[in-house]
Design a protein around this motif. Structure first.
Motif, PDB file in Angstrom:
ATOM      1  N   LEU A 207      -2.265 -11.168  23.749  1.00 48.89           N
ATOM      2  CA  LEU A 207      -2.414 -11.695  22.377  1.00 48.89           C
ATOM      3  C   LEU A 207      -2.282 -10.668  21.337  1.00 48.89           C
ATOM      4  O   LEU A 207      -1.391 -10.950  20.187  1.00 48.89           O
ATOM      5  N   PRO A 208      -3.150  -9.518  21.250  1.00 53.19           N
ATOM      6  CA  PRO A 208      -2.855  -8.874  20.065  1.00 53.19           C
ATOM      7  C   PRO A 208      -1.582  -8.109  19.933  1.00 53.19           C
ATOM      8  O   PRO A 208      -1.345  -8.007  18.634  1.00 53.19           O
ATOM      9  N   GLY A 209      -0.964  -8.017  20.950  1.00 56.48           N
ATOM     10  CA  GLY A 209       0.721  -7.585  20.940  1.00 56.48           C
ATOM     11  C   GLY A 209       1.673  -8.531  20.352  1.00 56.48           C
ATOM     12  O   GLY A 209       2.375  -8.102  19.173  1.00 56.48           O
TER      13      GLY A 209
ATOM     14  N   PHE B  49       3.211  -1.790  21.832  1.00 49.06           N
ATOM     15  CA  PHE B  49       4.393  -1.002  21.420  1.00 49.06           C
ATOM     16  C   PHE B  49       5.622  -1.989  21.507  1.00 49.06           C
ATOM     17  O   PHE B  49       6.539  -1.904  20.661  1.00 49.06           O
ATOM     18  N   ALA B  50       5.716  -2.616  22.613  1.00 54.66           N
ATOM     19  CA  ALA B  50       6.691  -3.476  22.625  1.00 54.66           C
ATOM     20  C   ALA B  50       7.044  -4.461  21.582  1.00 54.66           C
ATOM     21  O   ALA B  50       8.065  -5.092  21.062  1.00 54.66           O
ATOM     22  N   ALA B  51       5.884  -5.214  21.080  1.00 49.46           N
ATOM     23  CA  ALA B  51       6.098  -6.200  20.048  1.00 49.46           C
ATOM     24  C   ALA B  51       6.152  -5.634  18.704  1.00 49.46           C
ATOM     25  O   ALA B  51       6.409  -6.391  17.982  1.00 49.46           O
ATOM     26  N   MET B  52       6.159  -4.321  18.445  1.00 48.61           N
ATOM     27  CA  MET B  52       6.712  -3.775  17.144  1.00 48.61           C
ATOM     28  C   MET B  52       8.200  -3.622  17.337  1.00 48.61           C
ATOM     29  O   MET B  52       8.372  -3.353  16.046  1.00 48.61           O
TER      30      MET B  52
ATOM     31  N   SER C  20       0.762  -6.913  16.067  1.00 52.51           N
ATOM     32  CA  SER C  20       2.150  -6.056  16.123  1.00 52.51           C
ATOM     33  C   SER C  20       2.943  -6.310  15.441  1.00 52.51           C
ATOM     34  O   SER C  20       3.722  -5.597  14.703  1.00 52.51           O
ATOM     35  N   ASN C  21       3.594  -7.636  15.629  1.00 48.71           N
ATOM     36  CA  ASN C  21       4.431  -8.038  14.715  1.00 48.71           C
ATOM     37  C   ASN C  21       4.416  -7.945  13.224  1.00 48.71           C
ATOM     38  O   ASN C  21       5.047  -7.574  12.479  1.00 48.71           O
TER      39      ASN C  21
ATOM     40  N   GLY D 168       3.505 -16.407  18.268  1.00 51.25           N
ATOM     41  CA  GLY D 168       2.710 -15.525  18.886  1.00 51.25           C
ATOM     42  C   GLY D 168       1.718 -16.129  19.672  1.00 51.25           C
ATOM     43  O   GLY D 168       1.191 -15.391  20.857  1.00 51.25           O
ATOM     44  N   VAL D 169       0.861 -17.109  19.286  1.00 54.67           N
ATOM     45  CA  VAL D 169      -0.247 -17.485  19.938  1.00 54.67           C
ATOM     46  C   VAL D 169       0.065 -18.401  21.327  1.00 54.67           C
ATOM     47  O   VAL D 169      -0.796 -18.660  21.893  1.00 54.67           O
TER      48      VAL D 169
END
Length: 719
Positions: free
Chosen positions: A422-424, A599-602, A428-429, A252-253
């Motif tokens: 980046l946070p998402g 929200f999308a990354a959840m 979120s994952n 994700g980074v």
């Protein structure tokens, strides 16, 4: 799994003596948590039979001491970060590449899909043959091929001519310097083309970009090979899931690395390696500025090459490790019914030792029929494909959108989108994995989770339609010339005031007129001269002699008389650069995109878990493989193409070099916003509807069947 590894694994019905040690058939002592061990960190190394000693030996014997999963992860994780960063970097630099080589958004979208076509083709073969090869060496070969492709993406810079850029401070001959920018008689464009003066290098540049993308696609086998390689090196499922989860979380980074790298590279001038000292331009806000897009590809290719070499030294199979701190909770993978994502790449769909290939093929067809008539799986697959389309299309062009919509440089646009995503992609994952595990969600809980996050992602996307500004006033493009004559529809660059100027239409060097309106060039403003000492007093006009000032501009009506060597000339004045124009909605846009990304990354984690639980246990591997192919075909492949095509249709003025149309110079910002964001919202709405359809199609009987064998949760993206 090797034979020795199978011998070390206890049968699920075996019991240990009171001393906690059991003897297997060969007399090897096996402990529940410390099996003939030499401890590496928190994990224990199991013993190996002599028959497999060559499989677990490194190419160089001294490397055996560090031949363990942790060492492998220290190489493979940075490699995955670079693989994710590379396409993100390409998307962040795409507007710059289009500008230099005169590509349309449709063409750049096609280029972006080439590597996905190659990846899909390779993935199919790797799923079948991957576990039968020396996986580390195959990963090393794939990495070297990918590194070569990344370097080829930079080749167009080295074979192209230097970018022409007129620096105001470096040419003392004003009449020569601005000759092509002023209104003058003669068909300049026709003469330049007739003499072969066109500098269009598009065909050769596109060739190298396509070849580079083809080779970059060869990185596809590395992820499945790495997952199965790590999974085969562990005895317990807990350790395996930790390794694999670490890979997906760390990846994700990658997008942030790609955007940050583009910020740094695009802040440098494209030809800084050819032009030195005072000749290097220093103003990235100039419309003619082209950043060093090629530099990132060179850097990434070198890093990928360096990280690929150590893979050749790892053994065919790592010595088996299990969790030394798990106690009784550590589970034997052969004794558990849970499904591991690594099993997807190990499944041989056509293998049937007892009945032969025809029976296997028949069984495969029957299994595919079960997959295709499963409404929950079909709705879910198409829903996730919409999310993949957003990643492939919206995220590829969003940096370019920010650059044009909010009047910022390509470098600034890249760092903005990199920071807000980046946070998402990381936190979120992790949070979604925690929620699934904490609340022990079943099929219906996972379905509700998908619906809720899809719905809020869609709701927060709607205001993006209004997070933009109206078009900047550009004469002949978004507004008419100040004349009483009928000018027809826009854009309309030539009118009576500049009809004899022979202005080229393949340049965009804007000037700000004294009437407060931007013209696409001094020539189109009808300017015939550049201000020099003795022409008049600029103090009253609030102008500085340090600026490039054009005088005698016949299309600017609020002019005055200017003294020249040829006598008095009349007309307005203009200064180099666009008139001040800003859009103050960038902050609101960035905040909304950050919320949407959270929200999308959840969604990927519950989507993957639901995909595994809505099918029979024997069909799980096939369901994941089918979903991976469908998501690429429906999502990754077409999205950059139709996103790019829609963007191209909003162009007002395009580069035109000797009848060849290239990159867009000026967009209709309102149409651009409604088309680009509207398509984004449409995909979000479709994903929400499909998520709801997925939830309502869940079969309660299927839920009861899977209730006793729940799938492990781990932070991951769908295949």
């Amino acid at each position: 799994m090797s034979a020795s590894g199978q011998q070390l694994l206890m049968n699920e019905h075996d019991t240990l003596p009171d001393n906690g040690v059991a003897d297997d058939d060969d007399g090897i002592n096996v402990s529940r948590c410390d099996m003939n061990v030499s401890k590496v960190g928190a994990y224990s190394q199991t013993s190996e039979d002599d028959d497999d000693i060559n499989d677990t030996d490194c190419l160089i014997h001294s490397c055996n001491r560090i031949s363990n999963p942790v060492a492998f992860l220290s190489v493979i994780i940075p490699l995955f970060v670079l693989f994710i960063a590379a396409p993100v970097y390409l998307g962040a630099c795409i507007s710059t590449i289009e500008k230099q080589f005169q590509l349309s958004s449709s063409q750049s979208g096609l280029i972006a899909t080439v590597n996905e076509i190659v990846s899909l083709t390779i993935i199919i073969f790797v799923t079948y043959y991957g576990s039968k090869t020396h996986r580390p060496r195959l990963m090393g070969v794939s990495g070297i091929i990918c590194a070569t492709g990344l370097f080829l993406l930079a080749v167009p810079h080295f074979i192209a001519n230097s970018v022409e850029y007129s620096s105001n401070d470096n040419d003392t001959d004003e009449s020569t310097k601005h000759n092509n920018e002023l209104c003058s008689l003669g068909d300049v464009t026709e003469d330049r083309c007739a003499s072969g003066g066109s500098t269009v290098e598009q065909p050769l540049s596109v060739f190298w970009l396509v070849i580079g993308q083809i080779l970059v696609g060869f990185e596809a086998p590395i992820l499945p090979l790495a997952i199965t390689y790590l999974d085969d090196s562990t005895v317990d499922s807990t350790t395996s899931s930790i390794y694999i989860a670490g890979i997906y979380i760390t990846m994700g980074v990658g997008p942030f690395v790609g955007f940050f790298m583009s910020f740094q590279c695009l802040s440098l001038y494209v030809d800084f390696d050819r032009v030195h000292g005072e000749n290097i331009p220093t103003d990235p806000t100039d419309p003619r500025w082209i950043g060093a897009w090629w530099l990132g590809f060179v850097l990434v290719s070198v890093l990928v090459l360096v990280l690929s070499v150590p893979l050749f030294f790892f053994p065919r199979n790592l010595k088996k490790y299990e969790c030394a701190c798990c106690g009784g909770s550590s589970k034997n993978k052969d004794a558990e019914e849970e499904f591991n994502i690594a099993d997807v790449y190990k499944t041989d769909f056509f293998k049937d030792k007892q009945n032969g290939i025809l029976a296997s093929l028949k069984g495969f067809v029957v299994a595919m029929k079960r997959i295709l008539v499963n409404p929950t799986l079909m709705f879910l697959t198409i829903a996730v494909s919409c999310d993949f389309a957003i990643i492939a299309g919206f995220m590829f062009f969003v940096a370019k959108y920010i650059e044009n919509q909010f009047a910022v440089t390509a470098a600034v646009a890249a760092i903005i989108i990199g920071g807000i995503q980046l946070p998402g992609t990381v936190f979120s994952n992790i949070l979604s994995s925690f929620c699934i595990k904490k609340f022990d969600l079943n099929q219906f809980g996972l379905g509700k989770m998908m619906v809720v996050f899809s719905f809020f992602s869609f709701i927060f996307a709607i205001p993006l339609l209004f997070m933009g500004c109206s078009n900047q006033a550009i004469v002949g493009v978004t507004t008419h010339y100040d004349t009483s004559f009928s000018q027809g529809s826009l854009p309309h660059l030539n009118t009576t005031c500049n009809s004899n100027c022979a202005c080229p239409d393949d340049v965009y060097t804007p000037v700000c007129g004294s009437d407060g309106i931007t013209y696409i060039s001094a020539c189109h403003a009808g300017c015939t001269n550049v201000w020099r000492d003795g022409m008049g007093n600029l103090d009253k006009l609030g102008l500085s002699t340090n600026d490039t000032i054009y005088v005698g501009c016949s299309c600017i009506t609020n002019g005055k008389e200017w003294e020249t060597a040829d006598g008095l000339i009349k007309g307005g004045i203009s200064t180099e650069g666009s008139c001040d124009w800003t859009c103050d909605k960038l902050l609101a846009f960035s905040l909304l995109v950050a919320i949407i990304s959270v929200f999308a990354a959840m969604k990927p984690n519950p989507g993957t878990m639901l995909m595994l639980r809505c099918v029979e246990s024997s069909d799980r591997a096939l369901a994941i493989a089918f979903g991976g192919v469908a998501m690429r075909v429906l999502g990754f492949f077409p999205a950059p193409i139709y996103f790019g095509s829609m963007i191209s249709k909003t162009c007002l003025i395009r580069q035109d070099s000797c009848s060849h149309e290239g990159a867009c110079l000026v967009y209709d910002l309102e149409r651009y916003r409604y088309s680009f964001v509207g398509l984004f919202i449409g995909l979000k709405l479709l994903a929400t509807i499909l998520a709801m359809s997925t939830y309502y199609s869940i079969n309660p009987d299927r839920f009861k069947e899977n209730k006793e064998s729940k799938t492990k949760t781990m932070p991951m993206e769908p295949l």
